[in-house]
Scaffold this motif. Structure first.
Motif, mmCIF file in Angstrom:
data_model
loop_
_atom_site.group_PDB
_atom_site.id
_atom_site.type_symbol
_atom_site.label_atom_id
_atom_site.label_comp_id
_atom_site.label_asym_id
_atom_site.label_seq_id
_atom_site.Cartn_x
_atom_site.Cartn_y
_atom_site.Cartn_z
ATOM 1 N N ASP A 1 0.845 -1.190 0.000
ATOM 2 C CA ASP A 1 0.000 0.000 0.000
ATOM 3 C C ASP A 1 0.885 1.246 0.000
ATOM 4 O O ASP A 1 1.982 1.235 0.532
ATOM 5 N N LYS B 1 2.490 4.687 0.922
ATOM 6 C CA LYS B 1 2.758 5.239 2.237
ATOM 7 C C LYS B 1 3.651 6.471 2.132
ATOM 8 O O LYS B 1 4.752 6.417 1.574
ATOM 9 N N THR C 1 5.162 9.093 4.904
ATOM 10 C CA THR C 1 5.317 9.226 6.348
ATOM 11 C C THR C 1 5.999 10.535 6.692
ATOM 12 O O THR C 1 7.078 10.838 6.193
ATOM 13 N N GLN D 1 8.700 8.647 1.467
ATOM 14 C CA GLN D 1 7.700 7.864 0.731
ATOM 15 C C GLN D 1 8.327 6.556 0.270
ATOM 16 O O GLN D 1 9.511 6.499 -0.046
ATOM 17 N N HIS E 1 -0.271 11.477 -3.336
ATOM 18 C CA HIS E 1 -0.524 10.743 -2.099
ATOM 19 C C HIS E 1 0.027 11.566 -0.941
ATOM 20 O O HIS E 1 1.175 12.022 -1.001
ATOM 21 N N GLY F 1 0.842 12.529 3.228
ATOM 22 C CA GLY F 1 1.078 12.105 4.600
ATOM 23 C C GLY F 1 0.003 12.655 5.520
ATOM 24 O O GLY F 1 -0.882 13.403 5.080
#
Lengths: 114, 117
Positions: free
Chosen positions: A1, A3, A5, A25, A104, A106
């Motif tokens: 998946d 991610k 962070t 990432q 995407h 965080g």
């Protein structure tokens, strides 16, 4: 998946301090972005990077710098923090050259400068 | 450059009522369109996107949006909302031409949807 962070969810610093916000990432994305989010202003782009060691100014780069030494990591630096930099900071990443691919995000770092 | 206008900063509705969140954009080139949702203390999640083809786009959690090129709008709708839909919603656009500014998104200022029991 997928991610992205961000190293801290909450951070409190003093005026004049040098502050580092880190973002990592794990999707091998070329593009990375730093935004700040303020009530009623939405997301404003600070800096973005399309490759290692490459960076571009966004709409509000003043008072900030960035570093991209590795593909997976994009750091936002407040050289001398000021109270008007108290905000929510969001990092995002995306693939290269495909405007139709979503960014995407965080979970954000809520930074308070006292 | 692009610009995105979300016409309502706050939208309060009762549970099970329909809702529409409005978004208009301006651009001199063709665009891709997105809606993101942000739940409290979280980052943004993609709700749906329009790239090409059918102007009615379906997303997650029962949301849909309709692209109207002549009115440069991309309004988000849900026929029946739940308490759990309470969140901030952001409309965003990016240029659709190849090699454009590296997937940069331009965001609206957000609409806070609050669903009351």
């Amino acid at each position: 998946d997928v991610k992205v962070t961000q190293s801290s969810r909450y951070l409190v610093k003093r005026t004049g301090e040098k502050v580092f916000l880190e973002c990592v990432q794990d999707m091998d994305h070329e593009n990375m972005f730093w935004y700040r989010q303020d009530p009623g202003l939405g997301l404003r782009l600070i800096y973005f990077s399309y490759d290692v060691k490459m960076k571009e100014k966004g709409d509000i780069p003043e008072g900030y710098s960035v570093s991209r030494e590795k593909k997976e990591r994009f750091s936002l630096i407040l050289e001398s923090a000021s109270t008007n930099q108290t905000s929510m900071y969001l990092c995002a990443s995306s693939t290269r050259d495909t405007s139709n691919q979503p960014q995407h995000f965080g979970d954000g770092t809520r930074l308070s400068i006292l | 450059a692009q610009s995105v206008t979300q016409l309502d900063s706050q939208v309060p509705v009762f549970e099970e009522a329909p809702v529409e969140l409005r978004c208009n954009y301006s651009s001199s080139v063709s665009v891709y369109l997105f809606w993101y949702v942000q739940y409290p203390n979280q980052g943004l999640q993609l709700l749906l996107k329009y790239l090409s083809g059918s102007t009615l786009v379906k997303g997650i959690n029962g949301f849909e949006a309709e692209f109207n090129k002549s009115q440069t709008s991309f309004h988000l709708r849900k026929p029946s909302v739940h308490i759990s839909d309470t969140a901030e919603y952001f409309c965003a656009v990016s240029e659709s031409r190849r090699g454009s500014t590296l997937g940069r998104l331009y965001f609206g200022r957000g609409t806070q949807l609050t669903v009351w029991p």
